[in-house]
Design an enzyme around this catalytic site. Structure first.
Site, PDB file in Angstrom:
ATOM      1  N   ASP A 166     -10.299   3.190  -4.062  1.00  0.00           N
ATOM      2  CA  ASP A 166     -10.956   2.022  -3.460  1.00  0.00           C
ATOM      3  C   ASP A 166     -12.387   1.843  -3.954  1.00  0.00           C
ATOM      4  OD1 ASP A 166      -8.641   1.919  -2.018  1.00  0.00           O
ATOM      5  OD2 ASP A 166      -9.639   1.653  -0.079  1.00  0.00           O
ATOM      6  N   ASP A 168       0.830  -1.205   0.000  1.00  0.00           N
ATOM      7  CA  ASP A 168       0.000   0.000   0.000  1.00  0.00           C
ATOM      8  C   ASP A 168       0.872   1.267   0.000  1.00  0.00           C
ATOM      9  OD1 ASP A 168      -2.516   1.238   0.085  1.00  0.00           O
ATOM     10  OD2 ASP A 168      -3.254  -0.210   1.556  1.00  0.00           O
TER      11      ASP A 168
HETATM   12  C1  GAL Z   1      -6.215   1.100   1.126  1.00  0.00           C
HETATM   13  C2  GAL Z   1      -6.272   0.089  -0.005  1.00  0.00           C
HETATM   14  C3  GAL Z   1      -7.333  -0.934   0.331  1.00  0.00           C
HETATM   15  C4  GAL Z   1      -6.986  -1.601   1.652  1.00  0.00           C
HETATM   16  C5  GAL Z   1      -6.803  -0.558   2.739  1.00  0.00           C
HETATM   17  C6  GAL Z   1      -6.305  -1.160   4.038  1.00  0.00           C
HETATM   18  O1  GAL Z   1      -5.248   2.031   0.869  1.00  0.00           O
HETATM   19  O2  GAL Z   1      -6.559   0.752  -1.199  1.00  0.00           O
HETATM   20  O3  GAL Z   1      -7.429  -1.874  -0.707  1.00  0.00           O
HETATM   21  O4  GAL Z   1      -5.801  -2.345   1.498  1.00  0.00           O
HETATM   22  O5  GAL Z   1      -5.889   0.447   2.343  1.00  0.00           O
HETATM   23  O6  GAL Z   1      -6.152  -0.200   5.041  1.00  0.00           O
END
Ligand code: GAL
Length: 376
Positions: free
Chosen positions: A184, A127
């Protein structure tokens, strides 16, 4: 070669968020096998954010698995997943903290890659939260890409910087095997529609070795779970899955797979052989939007191997209407005398050979997908 085809599997985030545990993972692994998902191509079981304690071990510097969620540690979970014939995935972040505020891998890349290798991980989602000012995306993804190469285990590298910083122009050079090219998803029609339309100009960057990842699937969530936001109808889940297949996106299931035995529509959908064949086609060619009408009635085409072509008529408008196809736009000229023999992917119906122009009436938020062969 990893990621010669879009990776397929499951990720915990959409349904479980921080509510992950040893038993959730084991039960999900059991469900995957019972429901026949490995035979359909789904192989990775990936644990997303929130698996560790809030701080690293002060002596070793390692990330520490949460002993309440994972009392036997990550290796035991990984061994269980492997014993089911599946592959095991972990999660970390390029910044100092993960998005949910657990330790990130910044300046610990090599140690963490070794730790994931000790767990027996086959996949790492990486991430982009809490990035230090002094570093940029290319540098951070290059670091983890190299650390994974050094760790002694083959680990698929799944980058997740949400499509920022023109990621499509540099991510392949970091060694990543897939990369999030969008923000997301959440569980409703508007969310997956916006994602799909935002990707039309980026489709050409997706190719074997490193595929555009348009986020985990929401099929079967029906408005419950961590990214629940109203839910979708079956018709909408069908369009969602078909778009992800046409776009050569990794197919990472995000619903609660333990519920699949009571969700025959979703089970059939995510195992649809024709759609998966389109997604997994060995040439890995990108789709292209060939016709867009009345706002968001879009026709997509994707070349497949063996001289076949997939055509999707997607009505992303809120009312029923026609999606169109001008064969000329596919390079099929009237003078050439050829048309397409078309078989629908959901119904299996062969609608015969069509030429020059066609339109299909598609219900609001619905779609039809055809696998087609050139024919006189
Ligand atoms: C976001 C990511 C998600 C998930 C989340 C977890 O940045 O896009 O898919 O992994 O973090 O905190």
């Amino acid at each position: 070669m990893l990621s010669r085809k879009p990776p397929m599997g499951f990720n915990t985030w959409n349904t479980f968020g921080e509510k992950i545990s040893d038993s959730v993972i084991r039960e999900t692994a059991d469900a995957m096998v019972e429901m026949g998902l490995p035979d359909a191509g789904y192989e990775y079981l990936v644990i997303d954010d929130c698996w560790s304690l809030r701080d690293r071990d002060p002596v070793t510097g390692k990330i520490v698995p949460d002993p309440v969620k994972f009392p036997e540690g990550m290796k035991a979970v990984s061994d269980y997943v492997h014993s089911k014939g599946l592959k095991f995935g972990m999660y970390s972040c390029a910044g100092t903290r993960t998005c949910a505020d657990y330790p990130g891998s910044f300046d610990h890349e090599y140690l963490d890659a070794e730790t994931f290798a000790e767990y027996g991980a086959d996949f790492l989602k990486y991430d982009f939260c809490y990035k230090p000012q002094s570093a940029n995306g290319p540098l951070l993804y290059r670091r983890m890409g190299m650390a994974l190469k050094a760790c002694g285990r083959e680990i698929l590298f799944s980058a997740c910087n949400w499509g920022c910083d023109d990621v499509e122009t540099w991510i392949r050079s970091t060694g990543a095997h897939m990369y999030r090219s969008t923000g997301d998803i959440n569980d409703n029609f508007r969310s997956f529609k916006d994602i799909a339309l935002s990707q039309i100009d980026k489709l050409a960057y997706s190719a074997p070795g490193c595929f555009n990842d348009i986020d985990m699937l929401i099929c079967g969530m029906y408005g419950s779970g961590n990214v629940a936001n109203g839910g979708c109808t079956d018709e909408e889940y069908k369009t969602h899955f078909a778009l992800w297949c046409m776009f050569s996106s990794p197919l990472m299931l995000g619903g609660d797979l333990r519920k699949l035995k009571d969700q025959p529509f979703i089970l059939n959908l995510i195992k649809n052989r024709n759609l998966i064949r389109i997604n997994q086609d060995e040439e890995g060619r990108p789709a292209v939007a060939v016709c867009r009408r009345d706002g968001d009635r879009v026709t997509f085409a994707k070349h497949l191997s063996n001289n076949e072509i997939a055509i999707m008529f997607a009505n992303l408008n809120d009312d029923d209407g026609n999606c169109e196809l001008f064969f000329d736009e596919l390079g099929i000229t009237a003078a050439g005398g050829y048309g397409l023999e078309m078989t629908e992917c959901f119904t299996g119906e062969n609608i015969g050979v069509k030429k020059e122009y066609m339109k299909r009436r598609i219900p609001a938020h619905g779609c039809e997908v055809f696998i087609c062969k050139l024919s006189k």
